[in-house]
Structures are given as C-alpha cells and as structure tokens.
Enzyme design. Sequence first.
Site, PDB file in Angstrom:
ATOM      1  N   TYR A 249      -3.847  13.358   6.758  1.00  0.00           N
ATOM      2  CA  TYR A 249      -4.664  14.463   7.260  1.00  0.00           C
ATOM      3  C   TYR A 249      -3.686  15.371   7.983  1.00  0.00           C
ATOM      4  CZ  TYR A 249      -9.266  15.931   9.151  1.00  0.00           C
ATOM      5  OH  TYR A 249     -10.435  16.577   9.449  1.00  0.00           O
TER       6      TYR A 249
ATOM      7  N   ALA B 278       3.853   7.371  25.489  1.00  0.00           N
ATOM      8  CA  ALA B 278       3.407   6.158  26.197  1.00  0.00           C
ATOM      9  C   ALA B 278       4.057   6.072  27.580  1.00  0.00           C
ATOM     10  CB  ALA B 278       3.761   4.923  25.380  1.00  0.00           C
TER      11      ALA B 278
ATOM     12  N   TYR C 216       3.604   1.499  17.004  1.00  0.00           N
ATOM     13  CA  TYR C 216       4.922   2.098  17.218  1.00  0.00           C
ATOM     14  C   TYR C 216       5.971   1.091  17.688  1.00  0.00           C
ATOM     15  CZ  TYR C 216       1.974   6.151  16.775  1.00  0.00           C
ATOM     16  OH  TYR C 216       1.072   7.053  16.281  1.00  0.00           O
TER      17      TYR C 216
ATOM     18  N   GLY D  63      -3.821  11.948  16.047  1.00  0.00           N
ATOM     19  CA  GLY D  63      -3.291  13.111  15.339  1.00  0.00           C
ATOM     20  C   GLY D  63      -2.188  13.801  16.105  1.00  0.00           C
ATOM     21  N   ASP D  64      -1.363  14.489  15.350  1.00  0.00           N
ATOM     22  CA  ASP D  64      -0.308  15.298  15.950  1.00  0.00           C
ATOM     23  C   ASP D  64      -0.890  16.659  16.295  1.00  0.00           C
ATOM     24  OD1 ASP D  64       1.889  13.632  16.039  1.00  0.00           O
ATOM     25  OD2 ASP D  64       2.311  13.922  13.911  1.00  0.00           O
TER      26      ASP D  64
ATOM     27  N   HIS E 265       3.793  -1.110   3.746  1.00  0.00           N
ATOM     28  CA  HIS E 265       3.141   0.179   3.504  1.00  0.00           C
ATOM     29  C   HIS E 265       4.251   1.193   3.244  1.00  0.00           C
ATOM     30  CE1 HIS E 265      -0.032   3.220   3.940  1.00  0.00           C
ATOM     31  NE2 HIS E 265       0.795   3.914   4.682  1.00  0.00           N
TER      32      HIS E 265
ATOM     33  N   HIS F  32       5.461   4.830  21.287  1.00  0.00           N
ATOM     34  CA  HIS F  32       5.006   6.214  21.111  1.00  0.00           C
ATOM     35  C   HIS F  32       5.648   7.091  22.189  1.00  0.00           C
ATOM     36  CE1 HIS F  32       2.324   9.735  21.071  1.00  0.00           C
ATOM     37  NE2 HIS F  32       2.166   9.429  19.805  1.00  0.00           N
TER      38      HIS F  32
ATOM     39  N   GLU G  19       1.318   5.558   0.799  1.00  0.00           N
ATOM     40  CA  GLU G  19       0.769   6.753   1.450  1.00  0.00           C
ATOM     41  C   GLU G  19       1.139   8.006   0.667  1.00  0.00           C
ATOM     42  OE1 GLU G  19       1.038   7.397   5.882  1.00  0.00           O
ATOM     43  OE2 GLU G  19       2.102   9.186   5.230  1.00  0.00           O
TER      44      GLU G  19
ATOM     45  N   SER H  97       0.874  -1.174   0.000  1.00  0.00           N
ATOM     46  CA  SER H  97       0.000   0.000   0.000  1.00  0.00           C
ATOM     47  C   SER H  97       0.914   1.226   0.000  1.00  0.00           C
ATOM     48  CB  SER H  97      -0.929  -0.003   1.217  1.00  0.00           C
ATOM     49  OG  SER H  97      -0.194  -0.220   2.401  1.00  0.00           O
TER      50      SER H  97
ATOM     51  N   PHE I 206      12.713  14.206  10.854  1.00  0.00           N
ATOM     52  CA  PHE I 206      11.404  13.582  10.979  1.00  0.00           C
ATOM     53  C   PHE I 206      11.446  12.451  12.016  1.00  0.00           C
ATOM     54  CE2 PHE I 206       7.932  10.778   9.776  1.00  0.00           C
ATOM     55  CZ  PHE I 206       6.893  11.693   9.692  1.00  0.00           C
TER      56      PHE I 206
ATOM     57  N   ARG J  57      -6.349  -1.923  22.708  1.00  0.00           N
ATOM     58  CA  ARG J  57      -7.645  -1.228  22.871  1.00  0.00           C
ATOM     59  C   ARG J  57      -8.194  -0.806  21.515  1.00  0.00           C
ATOM     60  NH1 ARG J  57      -7.671   3.434  27.360  1.00  0.00           N
ATOM     61  NH2 ARG J  57      -9.443   4.166  26.142  1.00  0.00           N
TER      62      ARG J  57
ATOM     63  N   ALA K 128      -1.283  17.852  10.136  1.00  0.00           N
ATOM     64  CA  ALA K 128      -1.176  18.072  11.573  1.00  0.00           C
ATOM     65  C   ALA K 128      -2.136  19.198  11.961  1.00  0.00           C
ATOM     66  CB  ALA K 128       0.249  18.451  11.935  1.00  0.00           C
TER      67      ALA K 128
ATOM     68  N   GLN L   3       4.707   3.102  12.511  1.00  0.00           N
ATOM     69  CA  GLN L   3       5.549   4.276  12.304  1.00  0.00           C
ATOM     70  C   GLN L   3       6.803   3.804  11.576  1.00  0.00           C
ATOM     71  OE1 GLN L   3       6.043   7.238  11.603  1.00  0.00           O
ATOM     72  NE2 GLN L   3       5.170   8.090  13.492  1.00  0.00           N
TER      73      GLN L   3
HETATM   74  P1  FAD Z   1      -3.293   7.055  20.033  1.00  0.00           P
HETATM   75  O1  FAD Z   1      -3.275   5.644  19.615  1.00  0.00           O
HETATM   76  O2  FAD Z   1      -4.586   7.624  20.528  1.00  0.00           O
HETATM   77  O3  FAD Z   1      -2.235   7.311  21.176  1.00  0.00           O
HETATM   78  C1  FAD Z   1      -0.846   7.186  20.951  1.00  0.00           C
HETATM   79  C2  FAD Z   1      -0.188   6.595  22.190  1.00  0.00           C
HETATM   80  O4  FAD Z   1      -0.425   7.451  23.314  1.00  0.00           O
HETATM   81  C3  FAD Z   1      -0.778   5.246  22.549  1.00  0.00           C
HETATM   82  O5  FAD Z   1      -0.108   4.231  21.832  1.00  0.00           O
HETATM   83  C4  FAD Z   1      -0.554   5.221  24.028  1.00  0.00           C
HETATM   84  O6  FAD Z   1       0.752   4.824  24.328  1.00  0.00           O
HETATM   85  C5  FAD Z   1      -0.746   6.660  24.463  1.00  0.00           C
HETATM   86  N1  FAD Z   1      -2.162   6.936  24.857  1.00  0.00           N
HETATM   87  C6  FAD Z   1      -3.044   7.724  24.207  1.00  0.00           C
HETATM   88  N2  FAD Z   1      -4.219   7.765  24.882  1.00  0.00           N
HETATM   89  C7  FAD Z   1      -4.073   6.960  25.944  1.00  0.00           C
HETATM   90  C8  FAD Z   1      -4.937   6.590  27.016  1.00  0.00           C
HETATM   91  N3  FAD Z   1      -6.177   7.055  27.127  1.00  0.00           N
HETATM   92  N4  FAD Z   1      -4.456   5.730  27.934  1.00  0.00           N
HETATM   93  C9  FAD Z   1      -3.214   5.253  27.857  1.00  0.00           C
HETATM   94  N5  FAD Z   1      -2.338   5.575  26.859  1.00  0.00           N
HETATM   95  C10 FAD Z   1      -2.761   6.420  25.926  1.00  0.00           C
HETATM   96  N6  FAD Z   1      -0.754  12.353  12.195  1.00  0.00           N
HETATM   97  C11 FAD Z   1      -1.544  13.279  11.598  1.00  0.00           C
HETATM   98  O7  FAD Z   1      -1.757  14.379  12.164  1.00  0.00           O
HETATM   99  N7  FAD Z   1      -2.111  13.032  10.367  1.00  0.00           N
HETATM  100  C12 FAD Z   1      -1.939  11.848   9.712  1.00  0.00           C
HETATM  101  O8  FAD Z   1      -2.462  11.667   8.618  1.00  0.00           O
HETATM  102  C13 FAD Z   1      -1.116  10.840  10.336  1.00  0.00           C
HETATM  103  N8  FAD Z   1      -0.926   9.629   9.747  1.00  0.00           N
HETATM  104  C14 FAD Z   1      -0.206   8.664  10.407  1.00  0.00           C
HETATM  105  C15 FAD Z   1      -0.092   7.395   9.837  1.00  0.00           C
HETATM  106  C16 FAD Z   1       0.630   6.390  10.467  1.00  0.00           C
HETATM  107  C17 FAD Z   1       0.728   5.023   9.844  1.00  0.00           C
HETATM  108  C18 FAD Z   1       1.283   6.664  11.702  1.00  0.00           C
HETATM  109  C19 FAD Z   1       2.099   5.602  12.389  1.00  0.00           C
HETATM  110  C20 FAD Z   1       1.174   7.931  12.288  1.00  0.00           C
HETATM  111  C21 FAD Z   1       0.418   8.934  11.659  1.00  0.00           C
HETATM  112  N9  FAD Z   1       0.251  10.193  12.226  1.00  0.00           N
HETATM  113  C22 FAD Z   1      -0.528  11.143  11.603  1.00  0.00           C
HETATM  114  C23 FAD Z   1       0.919  10.536  13.487  1.00  0.00           C
HETATM  115  C24 FAD Z   1       0.002  10.313  14.720  1.00  0.00           C
HETATM  116  O9  FAD Z   1      -1.112  11.170  14.663  1.00  0.00           O
HETATM  117  C25 FAD Z   1       0.837  10.598  15.958  1.00  0.00           C
HETATM  118  O10 FAD Z   1       1.803   9.616  16.148  1.00  0.00           O
HETATM  119  C26 FAD Z   1       0.045  10.869  17.223  1.00  0.00           C
HETATM  120  O11 FAD Z   1       0.935  11.432  18.193  1.00  0.00           O
HETATM  121  C27 FAD Z   1      -0.576   9.617  17.850  1.00  0.00           C
HETATM  122  O12 FAD Z   1      -1.610   9.142  17.079  1.00  0.00           O
HETATM  123  P2  FAD Z   1      -2.252   7.688  17.406  1.00  0.00           P
HETATM  124  O13 FAD Z   1      -3.396   7.493  16.515  1.00  0.00           O
HETATM  125  O14 FAD Z   1      -1.203   6.667  17.458  1.00  0.00           O
HETATM  126  O15 FAD Z   1      -2.751   8.001  18.906  1.00  0.00           O
END
Ligand code: FAD
Length: 311
Positions: free
Chosen positions: A58, A163, A156, A117-118, A277, A160, A26, A24, A227, A175, A60, A187
Amino acid sequence: MTPSEGLLAGRLGGAVDAAVPGVSFEFFPPNTPEMELTLWKSVKRLEPLRPHFVSVTYGAGGGTRERTHNLVSRILKETHLVPAAHLTCVGASRAEVDRVAEDYWRAGVRHIVALRGDPPKGAARFEAHPQGYDNAAELVAGLKRIADFEVSVAAYPEVHTEAASPQADLDFLKRKVDAGASRAITQLFFDVDVYLRWLDRAHKAGVSIPIVPGIMPVTNFRGAVRFAEGCGATIPHWMSHLFDGLDKDPETRKLVGATIAAEQCRRLQDAGINEFHFYTLNRADLSYAICHILGLRAAPEAEPVAQAGAV
Ligand code: FAD
C-alpha cells in the site's frame, strides 16, 4: 571450508535433509503499463512455487489504495494464489480504513498485512488522521472487529527508527500480537546473527507467533543502500565489499545478489528457520532461483482459473 560446508553442497550432493521451505512473495502496484507487464510475468513465474500467500503493498501516504485493491482483486480472479493486502493507517479515518477492509472481505480477501504506514513524501513523521487509527496495534484490533481476517504485522530486527528502545519495540510487537496478529514479517536485514539474536529476545518478550524473515535479493546495490538507510537496516561491510566495482556490471551484480540472499536463507535454515518472505520488487528471477536452491520446485501446471462469468 570443505565442500560439504559450501552453500550448494547440501543441495547438489544429494544430502538434502531440510524440509522444503515455506515462502511468500511481496509485490507492489505497478505505475506504468510496462511495469504491469513485468509484474504479471513475475506473478506467473512464481505462482507454480505455491507460496503460502503473495502480499501487495500500500503506497506511502496511502497513495495506492485503488491500485492495491485492483491488483489484489486481479490476483484473486486470475491466479491460484492467496493474496494478502497491505493496509495502513495513513491519511484516512477509521471509518474509511474499515470500509476498505470490509470491501476486501466481501471480495474474498482473508489476509491483511496491517501497518501503521510510512508518512507521505515530504512529511518528516507519521501524523495520525484526527479520526484515524494511531498505530498498527489499533488497526489490528479494528480489523479483528470487522471480520476474522488472518493478520500479519511488521517487525524490526534492527529496531524501528521511532522506537524508544529495543525493548519498547518488542513490547509494541507483543501489543500487535495481543490485538490478534498471527504472523510477523520482518523488515529487510542482511546480518543473520543480528536477526537470530533479536529473535531470541522476541521470544523472551513473549512473542510466540511465527516471525518470518523478510529477504531482499539485491541487484541494485546503490538503491538498496538508500532504502536500507531509510528504514534503519544496516548494510554490512562484507556486503559493500562484494558489490564493490560492479556499478556498471548488472549481470555480475545479479549473481552476487542471488548468492548473498541464498546464503542468508541457508544460514537461517541451519538455525531452524524454514519460512521466508521475499521482497521481489516485482521481479521473479532472483527469488525464483533462491527458492530453487533452497529445495523448492515448481508444481505441475495448474488448471486455469475460471474467469468470472464464464460457463
Ligand atoms: P507500528 O507497529 O504502529 O509502530 C512502529 C514502531 O513505532 C513500534 O514498533 C514501536 O516501536 C513504535 N510505536 C508506535 N506506536 C507506539 C505506541 N503507541 N507506543 C509505543 N511505541 C509505539 N509501509 C507502507 O506505507 N506501505 C506498505 O505496504 C508497507 N509494507 C510493509 C511491510 C513490511 C513487512 C514491513 C516490515 C514494513 C512495511 N511498511 C509499509 C513500512 C511501515 O509502514 C513502516 O515501517 C512504519 O514506519 C511503521 O509501521 P508499523 O506497522 O511497524 O507501525
């Protein structure tokens, strides 16, 4: 190293036994008309490789909502590709995020990459919108309430940055799976052993969905270092050494970058992983070459896509 152990030996020597890989790609929404041209050339070049899907990021801070939507819609209308739209929780209420997802479903988009999201530029950390989704697990559950989307999530291998611990990070990935995600995309990482050890721990933590390695073919090494620092990925010493002295030599950097990524994929194939990917950065050449080395071949030219309104 004997020739049969070399990177290309299995590919060129006729002893190709690995199944053709699944891939795939991106892309990100372009900022300028020139970037748009480059992007579409890349989309068209990669299309005949028949990726499982192509995903569109999408920005930041949620800053590219319109442009992500437009690019996804255009891919749907003008190509044979299956688009996956990235969607984040940043800066929007649940109702607003849900509306975006509903619009996607109505437009025929069936695959969402669900992310927390970031934070927007300048903000140090993520702050959930007062009425928003707090994290990606909540977003996955919300999407599944709207429609039966195929949902991919982020994972990750190097943990992350926010974390509490490596185990807490895996528990959180679980979860997201329990909420309905059916694929994780990692990542970027460069050390295959780090990924394989982490994958083992992920399986032990009960994560049973496919975890697809995110591969970034590097040409701009300095950019990649920045990065990687931002997202907690390690640049191994051997990699810095390979790019050493090439700051002013983009041609050689390209060859080195392709070789590193192809070798990374081949080592993953040896460990039984055959889905990848690619973070294309909107450029096709390296991803295309690596797919070719891995045994993927372009499909014969497909029929043009019927344009909306055409008779
Ligand atoms: P989550 O899974 O919600 O959280 C990330 C980590 O934080 C978890 O793994 C956990 O360790 C901790 N955490 C969060 N909430 C909790 C909780 N309630 N309890 C305990 N631990 C918690 N960013 C963008 O803005 N746009 C994009 O298009 C984009 N695409 C991406 C694509 C891929 C394949 C990857 C790997 C990353 C991408 N990102 C993107 C970056 C991503 O948004 C960031 O890494 C962000 O900081 C975390 O997103 P997540 O969905 O992993 O978050």
